[in-house]
Scaffold this motif. Structure first.
Motif, mmCIF file in Angstrom:
data_model
loop_
_atom_site.group_PDB
_atom_site.id
_atom_site.type_symbol
_atom_site.label_atom_id
_atom_site.label_comp_id
_atom_site.label_asym_id
_atom_site.label_seq_id
_atom_site.Cartn_x
_atom_site.Cartn_y
_atom_site.Cartn_z
ATOM 1 N N THR A 1 0.834 -1.212 0.000
ATOM 2 C CA THR A 1 0.000 0.000 0.000
ATOM 3 C C THR A 1 0.868 1.261 0.000
ATOM 4 O OG1 THR A 1 -0.173 -0.102 2.426
ATOM 5 C CG2 THR A 1 -1.937 -1.136 1.148
ATOM 6 N N GLU A 2 1.995 1.214 0.698
ATOM 7 C CA GLU A 2 2.904 2.364 0.715
ATOM 8 C C GLU A 2 3.552 2.556 -0.649
ATOM 9 O OE1 GLU A 2 5.686 1.698 3.872
ATOM 10 O OE2 GLU A 2 4.106 1.290 5.346
ATOM 11 N N ALA A 3 3.868 1.448 -1.321
ATOM 12 C CA ALA A 3 4.458 1.535 -2.652
ATOM 13 C C ALA A 3 3.466 2.134 -3.651
ATOM 14 C CB ALA A 3 4.919 0.154 -3.111
ATOM 15 N N ILE A 4 2.193 1.804 -3.489
ATOM 16 C CA ILE A 4 1.170 2.383 -4.352
ATOM 17 C C ILE A 4 1.070 3.888 -4.132
ATOM 18 C CG2 ILE A 4 -1.343 2.546 -4.635
ATOM 19 C CD1 ILE A 4 -1.479 -0.475 -4.578
ATOM 20 N N LYS A 5 1.144 4.310 -2.882
ATOM 21 C CA LYS A 5 1.099 5.752 -2.577
ATOM 22 C C LYS A 5 2.285 6.474 -3.201
ATOM 23 C CE LYS A 5 -1.196 7.733 0.229
ATOM 24 N NZ LYS A 5 -2.413 8.580 0.129
ATOM 25 N N ASN A 6 3.419 5.796 -3.292
ATOM 26 C CA ASN A 6 4.594 6.405 -3.917
ATOM 27 C C ASN A 6 4.405 6.589 -5.419
ATOM 28 O OD1 ASN A 6 6.037 6.624 -1.509
ATOM 29 N ND2 ASN A 6 6.976 4.605 -1.742
ATOM 30 N N ILE A 7 3.567 5.742 -6.019
ATOM 31 C CA ILE A 7 3.263 5.874 -7.443
ATOM 32 C C ILE A 7 2.269 7.011 -7.666
ATOM 33 C CG2 ILE A 7 2.259 4.720 -9.458
ATOM 34 C CD1 ILE A 7 3.205 2.063 -8.215
ATOM 35 N N ASN A 8 1.254 7.053 -6.827
ATOM 36 C CA ASN A 8 0.202 8.065 -6.958
ATOM 37 C C ASN A 8 -0.317 8.399 -5.576
ATOM 38 O OD1 ASN A 8 -2.139 9.551 -7.404
ATOM 39 N ND2 ASN A 8 -2.783 8.333 -9.171
ATOM 40 N N ASP A 9 0.044 9.560 -5.071
ATOM 41 C CA ASP A 9 -0.314 9.914 -3.697
ATOM 42 C C ASP A 9 -1.784 10.304 -3.539
ATOM 43 O OD1 ASP A 9 -0.389 12.453 -4.805
ATOM 44 O OD2 ASP A 9 1.321 13.225 -3.684
ATOM 45 N N GLN A 10 -2.532 10.322 -4.652
ATOM 46 C CA GLN A 10 -3.967 10.596 -4.560
ATOM 47 C C GLN A 10 -4.766 9.337 -4.220
ATOM 48 O OE1 GLN A 10 -5.242 13.842 -4.783
ATOM 49 N NE2 GLN A 10 -3.022 14.135 -4.628
ATOM 50 N N ILE A 11 -4.151 8.186 -4.356
ATOM 51 C CA ILE A 11 -4.828 6.928 -4.032
ATOM 52 C C ILE A 11 -4.854 6.747 -2.523
ATOM 53 C CG2 ILE A 11 -4.676 4.419 -4.229
ATOM 54 C CD1 ILE A 11 -3.609 4.850 -7.058
ATOM 55 N N GLU A 12 -6.005 6.381 -2.007
ATOM 56 C CA GLU A 12 -6.171 6.197 -0.564
ATOM 57 C C GLU A 12 -5.941 4.736 -0.196
ATOM 58 O OE1 GLU A 12 -9.681 8.135 0.989
ATOM 59 O OE2 GLU A 12 -9.696 9.478 -0.748
ATOM 60 N N THR A 13 -5.303 4.515 0.926
ATOM 61 C CA THR A 13 -4.987 3.153 1.358
ATOM 62 C C THR A 13 -5.341 2.948 2.823
ATOM 63 O OG1 THR A 13 -2.706 3.680 1.983
ATOM 64 C CG2 THR A 13 -3.083 3.018 -0.303
ATOM 65 N N GLU A 14 -5.697 1.732 3.140
ATOM 66 C CA GLU A 14 -5.978 1.326 4.518
ATOM 67 C C GLU A 14 -5.459 -0.090 4.719
ATOM 68 O OE1 GLU A 14 -7.354 2.917 7.046
ATOM 69 O OE2 GLU A 14 -8.241 4.702 6.100
ATOM 70 N N VAL A 15 -5.031 -0.386 5.929
ATOM 71 C CA VAL A 15 -4.609 -1.734 6.314
ATOM 72 C C VAL A 15 -5.480 -2.183 7.474
ATOM 73 C CG1 VAL A 15 -2.730 -3.178 7.163
ATOM 74 C CG2 VAL A 15 -2.242 -1.320 5.543
ATOM 75 N N ILE A 16 -6.075 -3.357 7.362
ATOM 76 C CA ILE A 16 -6.957 -3.882 8.399
ATOM 77 C C ILE A 16 -6.212 -4.931 9.220
ATOM 78 C CG2 ILE A 16 -9.103 -5.107 8.889
ATOM 79 C CD1 ILE A 16 -10.311 -3.949 6.409
ATOM 80 N N ASP A 17 -6.167 -4.729 10.532
ATOM 81 C CA ASP A 17 -5.530 -5.685 11.446
ATOM 82 C C ASP A 17 -6.347 -6.972 11.529
ATOM 83 O OD1 ASP A 17 -3.525 -3.863 12.054
ATOM 84 O OD2 ASP A 17 -4.593 -3.045 13.791
ATOM 85 N N ASP A 18 -5.677 -8.050 11.935
ATOM 86 C CA ASP A 18 -6.328 -9.347 12.130
ATOM 87 C C ASP A 18 -7.130 -9.741 10.893
ATOM 88 O OD1 ASP A 18 -5.400 -9.592 14.827
ATOM 89 O OD2 ASP A 18 -6.971 -8.193 15.431
ATOM 90 N N CYS A 19 -6.489 -9.641 9.744
ATOM 91 C CA CYS A 19 -7.182 -9.904 8.486
ATOM 92 C C CYS A 19 -6.210 -10.474 7.472
ATOM 93 C CB CYS A 19 -7.790 -8.601 7.962
ATOM 94 S SG CYS A 19 -8.824 -8.810 6.499
ATOM 95 N N GLY A 20 -6.668 -11.501 6.761
ATOM 96 C CA GLY A 20 -5.873 -12.102 5.713
ATOM 97 C C GLY A 20 -6.244 -11.561 4.344
ATOM 98 N N HIS A 21 -6.273 -12.443 3.359
ATOM 99 C CA HIS A 21 -6.463 -12.033 1.966
ATOM 100 C C HIS A 21 -7.928 -11.788 1.608
ATOM 101 C CE1 HIS A 21 -5.516 -11.689 -2.248
ATOM 102 N NE2 HIS A 21 -6.200 -12.772 -2.583
ATOM 103 N N LEU A 22 -8.847 -12.507 2.257
ATOM 104 C CA LEU A 22 -10.275 -12.382 1.928
ATOM 105 C C LEU A 22 -10.923 -11.350 2.837
ATOM 106 C CD1 LEU A 22 -11.322 -16.090 1.264
ATOM 107 C CD2 LEU A 22 -10.320 -14.418 -0.303
ATOM 108 N N ILE A 23 -10.601 -10.109 2.605
ATOM 109 C CA ILE A 23 -11.049 -9.008 3.457
ATOM 110 C C ILE A 23 -12.559 -8.974 3.578
ATOM 111 C CG2 ILE A 23 -11.156 -6.490 3.599
ATOM 112 C CD1 ILE A 23 -8.308 -6.493 2.343
ATOM 113 N N GLN A 24 -13.269 -9.161 2.469
ATOM 114 C CA GLN A 24 -14.727 -9.086 2.459
ATOM 115 C C GLN A 24 -15.367 -10.151 3.336
ATOM 116 O OE1 GLN A 24 -12.813 -10.012 -0.028
ATOM 117 N NE2 GLN A 24 -13.571 -11.911 -0.911
ATOM 118 N N ALA A 25 -14.664 -11.253 3.569
ATOM 119 C CA ALA A 25 -15.201 -12.345 4.382
ATOM 120 C C ALA A 25 -14.686 -12.310 5.814
ATOM 121 C CB ALA A 25 -14.850 -13.688 3.748
#
Length: 264
Positions: free
Chosen positions: A220-244
């Motif tokens: 997510t930090e690398a994406i911000k370095n490409i385009n700082d207008q993109i918003e990012t969040e990291v969810i604790d206690d969460c794997g790959h299937l965020i929606q589930a």
């Protein structure tokens, strides 16, 4: 519900069918199931029309050798949008589902999207000198053979029992065979969407699972370095299937993003 693509493939989708409401279109990752989205769909409730598409070769969609490439998946999306006359679509993709939307943006520009939400998918799957956040240990030396290995468990947190059992029942009724869809995975893995990230024509939100077994959340930090207008969040206690795994937190973050950009 089903529709037939221009190359003659029958694709399945679900639709809450609530007219005159903001439209969300969601796509699961490769081999994924719509069943793992049910809690998130419930959270959006009757304030949204929520449509989920089973990509070709998974879920209830047709098994076929045709179109095992992300570009064709983007065309499938465009044809679904046209069939249902969808506009200002809020797009949400988990894993390869996000790549489907990047491909759509690459082929059609903004098209019919109002924004894009990426659930745990970096723009590049193969690590090399220019990108350190690929899929597990995938690199140009072991690509594509590495993609034939068992990737192991995708999740970290407990998934709702009913949702898990519904997903299991769907897999039994509509089995997914990774070998039959291998060429799609190979095509997905070789893509580099950083040019799309750099010139994103719509607001974009990236949500990563801090405990994802597949990706280092620092992408997510690398994406911000490409385009700082993109918003990012990291969810604790969460794997790959965020929606589930963390549907409530995902819903909260997405709603804040949509309101901030006056999409709803």
């Amino acid at each position: 519900m089903k529709f037939r693509t221009s190359d003659g493939v029958s694709l399945h989708y679900t639709d809450t069918g609530i007219e005159d409401k903001p439209v969300i279109v969601g796509i699961p990752g490769i081999g994924g199931t719509i069943q793992m989205w049910q809690k998130l769909i419930e959270l959006f409730g009757d304030e949204f029309r929520f449509i989920m598409l089973d990509p070709r070769n998974q879920g209830e969609s047709q098994r076929t050798f045709q179109g095992q490439r992300i570009a064709r998946h983007a065309a499938d999306l465009a044809e679904l949008f046209n069939k249902l006359d969808l506009h200002n679509v809020i797009s949400i993709g988990n894993s390869m589902g996000a790549a489907n939307f990047w491909a759509y943006l690459g082929q059609y520009g903004q098209g019919r999207l109002s924004c894009m939400i990426d659930l745990d998918q970096p723009p590049k799957m193969i690590s090399d000198d220019s990108w350190n956040y690929g899929f597990k240990d995938l690199n140009w030396d072991n690509y594509p053979e590495y993609l034939k290995f068992d990737f192991g468990k995708a999740t970290y947190a407990h998934i709702d029992d009913q949702m898990f059992n519904n997903a299991k029942a769907e897999y039994q009724k509509f089995p997914y065979d990774p070998a039959e869809n291998y060429l799609c995975l190979v095509d997905h893995a070789q893509q580099d969407w950083r040019d799309i990230i750099l010139t994103m024509p719509v607001p974009m939100l990236v949500i990563a699972g801090k405990n994802s077994p597949y990706f280092d959340y620092h992408f997510t930090e690398a994406i911000k370095n490409i385009n700082d207008q993109i918003e990012t969040e990291v969810i604790d206690d969460c794997g790959h299937l965020i929606q589930a795994e963390q549907p409530e937190k995902a819903h909260e973050i997405i709603m804040e993003f949509l309101k901030k950009h006056k999409i709803i």
